[in-house]
Design a protein around this motif. Structure first.
Motif, PDB file in Angstrom:
ATOM      1  N   UNK A  16      23.478   3.506  19.658  1.00  0.00           N
ATOM      2  CA  UNK A  16      25.014   3.380  19.361  1.00  0.00           C
ATOM      3  C   UNK A  16      25.022   3.112  17.935  1.00  0.00           C
ATOM      4  N   UNK A  17      26.165   3.429  17.356  1.00  0.00           N
ATOM      5  CA  UNK A  17      25.998   3.457  15.913  1.00  0.00           C
ATOM      6  C   UNK A  17      27.515   2.603  15.663  1.00  0.00           C
ATOM      7  N   UNK A  18      27.447   1.258  15.295  1.00  0.00           N
ATOM      8  CA  UNK A  18      28.645   0.641  14.758  1.00  0.00           C
ATOM      9  C   UNK A  18      28.651   0.558  13.501  1.00  0.00           C
ATOM     10  N   UNK A  19      29.915   0.912  12.761  1.00  0.00           N
ATOM     11  CA  UNK A  19      29.919   1.011  11.578  1.00  0.00           C
ATOM     12  C   UNK A  19      30.033   2.456  10.927  1.00  0.00           C
ATOM     13  N   UNK A  20      29.845   3.398  12.003  1.00  0.00           N
ATOM     14  CA  UNK A  20      29.766   4.970  11.537  1.00  0.00           C
ATOM     15  C   UNK A  20      30.623   5.947  12.030  1.00  0.00           C
ATOM     16  N   UNK A  21      31.255   6.809  11.430  1.00  0.00           N
ATOM     17  CA  UNK A  21      31.861   7.945  12.295  1.00  0.00           C
ATOM     18  C   UNK A  21      31.464   9.188  11.747  1.00  0.00           C
ATOM     19  N   UNK A  22      32.097  10.276  12.034  1.00  0.00           N
ATOM     20  CA  UNK A  22      31.589  11.633  11.817  1.00  0.00           C
ATOM     21  C   UNK A  22      31.570  11.998  10.363  1.00  0.00           C
ATOM     22  N   UNK A  23      32.078  11.202   9.499  1.00  0.00           N
ATOM     23  CA  UNK A  23      31.952  11.477   8.159  1.00  0.00           C
ATOM     24  C   UNK A  23      31.112  10.603   7.327  1.00  0.00           C
ATOM     25  N   UNK A  24      30.556   9.288   7.994  1.00  0.00           N
ATOM     26  CA  UNK A  24      29.785   8.387   7.181  1.00  0.00           C
ATOM     27  C   UNK A  24      30.288   6.937   7.620  1.00  0.00           C
TER      28      UNK A  24
END
Length: 363
Positions: free
Chosen positions: A58-66
Motif C-alpha cells: 500500500x502507498x500512503x502519501x502517494x497518488x498517480x502523480x507523486x
C-alpha cells in the motif's frame, strides 16, 4: 469511550484459524482474556473478531502523480482504516509519513522507504532514479530510513527493447541485498515479468511484489528459498487497460502484459500449491483507490487459495510475517468485528461491524 471504559468483545474471537474463543476484554488499550475485576463502565461489541487486517502493499502519501499533501495522506489512511486495514506495509513512498505514527487514530505503518529505480525506468516523481554503481549506497540510505524494508524496482519497460526487461545486473543486486541484510532490513522488488526473478531470488531477496512473471522454472526456486509474494491482483486487473493504452507505441510490451494478465490466477495458485508464502496487498495509492483489502482477499480465493488461507494472508500469517502481534494476551487491541464467520465467506470482510484501533472503537 473514556480511558476508564473496558471494551468487551463477545461472540467468536478468531485468535487463529483454529483457535476460537468466546470473548476478550480491552483494558488500557491492550487485550486480555481474563475478565477484569471490579469493572463498572463496559462497552460490549458482539460478532466475529479478527486481528486488524494487513495490507502488505500500500502507498500512503502517494497518488498517480507523486507525493501528496498530508491532508490527502490522512484521507488515504482513514479509508484503509474504515476497510479494516489496521497494519500497512507501505511499499515505497516519496512522502514523509512519520507524523502518522503520532496519531492514535490512524493505522500502523511499516515503511520501505522510497522506491529505488533505474534512471528513466519507473513512474515519474516516485523513485530515486539511479544507476547500478549507486545501488548499494541508496539501499543503505533507505534501509536506515525505513522500518525494516527496502523497495527496488526490479523490472520496467525498456523503451529501446519495447518490452519489460530487468533493471539491474545480478552483481549489483547481490551486493545491495547483502548490504540491506547487514543493516537488518529485508528487501522486496516490483516485478511484472519473468527475466529478473531468478537473479533476485538467488541474490537473496526476501519478497517480490506482483510476481506475475513466475513460471514452472522459478516457482520451485521461490518455494525453496522461502521468498514471499504479494500478488496485488486488484492491480493486475488493470493490465488490459494499460496494454490498450500502449498498443500503438509498444505492441510487444502490450502483448506481454495481456499474457501476464491472462494467466494471473494460475500463477498465484501454482505458487501457493508449491508452498510459496502469499500475502495480501492492494497497491493502493498509485492509480488505485485505498480501502480495497477485502477485494484482494476475494481475488486470492478466486485464484484458488482456500478461504482460510486467504484470510491468514491478511491476518494471522501476515502479522507473523511482518513481526506484529495478533489477538494475543497483552497485545495492542487492533481488531475488526464482523457480522458472520469470515472463514465461511470472505466477502463479509467488505462490511466491518466495528473497527477497534489501539483499544478504541473508531468505526
Amino acid at each position: 469511550m473514556s480511558d476508564r471504559t473496558v471494551l468487551h468483545v463477545s461472540g467468536r474471537v478468531l485468535v487463529g484459524p483454529d483457535d476460537v474463543r468466546d470473548e476478550l476484554w480491552v483494558v488500557g488499550g491492550r487485550i486480555t482474556y481474563e475478565r477484569p475485576a471490579g469493572v463498572r463502565d463496559t462497552v460490549t461489541v458482539r460478532g466475529w473478531a479478527l486481528p486488524g487486517l494487513v495490507d502488505a502493499h500500500c502507498h500512503v502519501g502517494l497518488d498517480a502523480h507523486g507525493p501528496v499533501p498530508a491532508a490527502t495522506a490522512e484521507k488515504q489512511a482513514l479509508t484503509d482504516r474504515a476497510a479494516g486495514a489496521l497494519l500497512i506495509r507501505d511499499a515505497g513512498s516519496p512522502s514523509d509519513t512519520r507524523w502518522i505514527d503520532d496519531r492514535e487514530d490512524l493505522p500502523r505503518i511499516i515503511r520501505a522507504g522510497r522506491h529505488i529505480a533505474r534512471t528513466r525506468r519507473y513512474i515519474r516523481n516516485y523513485a530515486h532514479e539511479i544507476e547500478p554503481a549507486d545501488l548499494v549506497a541508496y539501499v543503505a540510505q533507505e534501509a536506515r530510513r525505513g522500518d525494516g524494508w527496502v523497495k527496488l524496482v526490479g523490472d520496467w519497460i525498456d523503451r529501446d527493447a519495447g518490452d519489460l526487461t530487468a533493471c539491474w545486473p545480478r552483481d549489483a543486486v547481490q551486493a545491495a541485498i547483502a548490504e540491506a541484510h547487514r543493516l537488518g532490513a529485508r528487501v522486496t522488488a516490483h516485478c511484472f515479468a519473468e527475466d529478473a526473478l531468478r537473479d533476485l531470488v538467488e541474490a537473496g531477496i526476501d519478497c517480490v511484489e506482483h510476481a506475475t512473471g513466475l513460471t514452472e522454472g522459478t516457482v520451485p526456486l521461490f518455494a525453496e528459498r522461502g521468498v514471499a509474494i504479494v500478488p496485488t491482483l486488484v492491480n493486475i486487473a488493470t493490465f488490459p487497460r494499460l496494454a490498450d493504452g500502449g498498443e500503438s507505441k509498444f505492441p510487444r510490451w502490450s502483448a506481454h502484459m495481456r499474457r501476464l494478465h491472462a494467466r494471473r490466477y494460475d500463477t498465484v495458485r501454482a505458487a501457493y500449491d508449491a508452498g510459496v508464502p502469499v500475502f495480501v496487498g492492494t497497491d493502493a495509492g498509485g492509480s488505485l483507490p485505498h480501502g480495497l483489502v477485502a477485494d484482494e482477499v476475494a481475488e486470492l480465493v478466486t485464484a484458488g487459495i482456500p478461504p482460510v488461507e486467504a484470510l491468514s494472508a491478511t491476518t494471522w500469517g501476515a502479522r507473523r510475517w511482518l513481526g506484529r502481534p495478533g489477538l494475543t494476551e497483552g497485545a495492542p487491541a487492533d481488531l475488526v468485528v464482523y457480522e458472520t464467520d469470515p472463514r465461511a465467506d470472505v466477502r463479509v470482510l467488505t462490511a466491518p461491524r466495528r473497527v477497534v484501533l489501539r483499544g478504541r472503537i473508531v468505526g
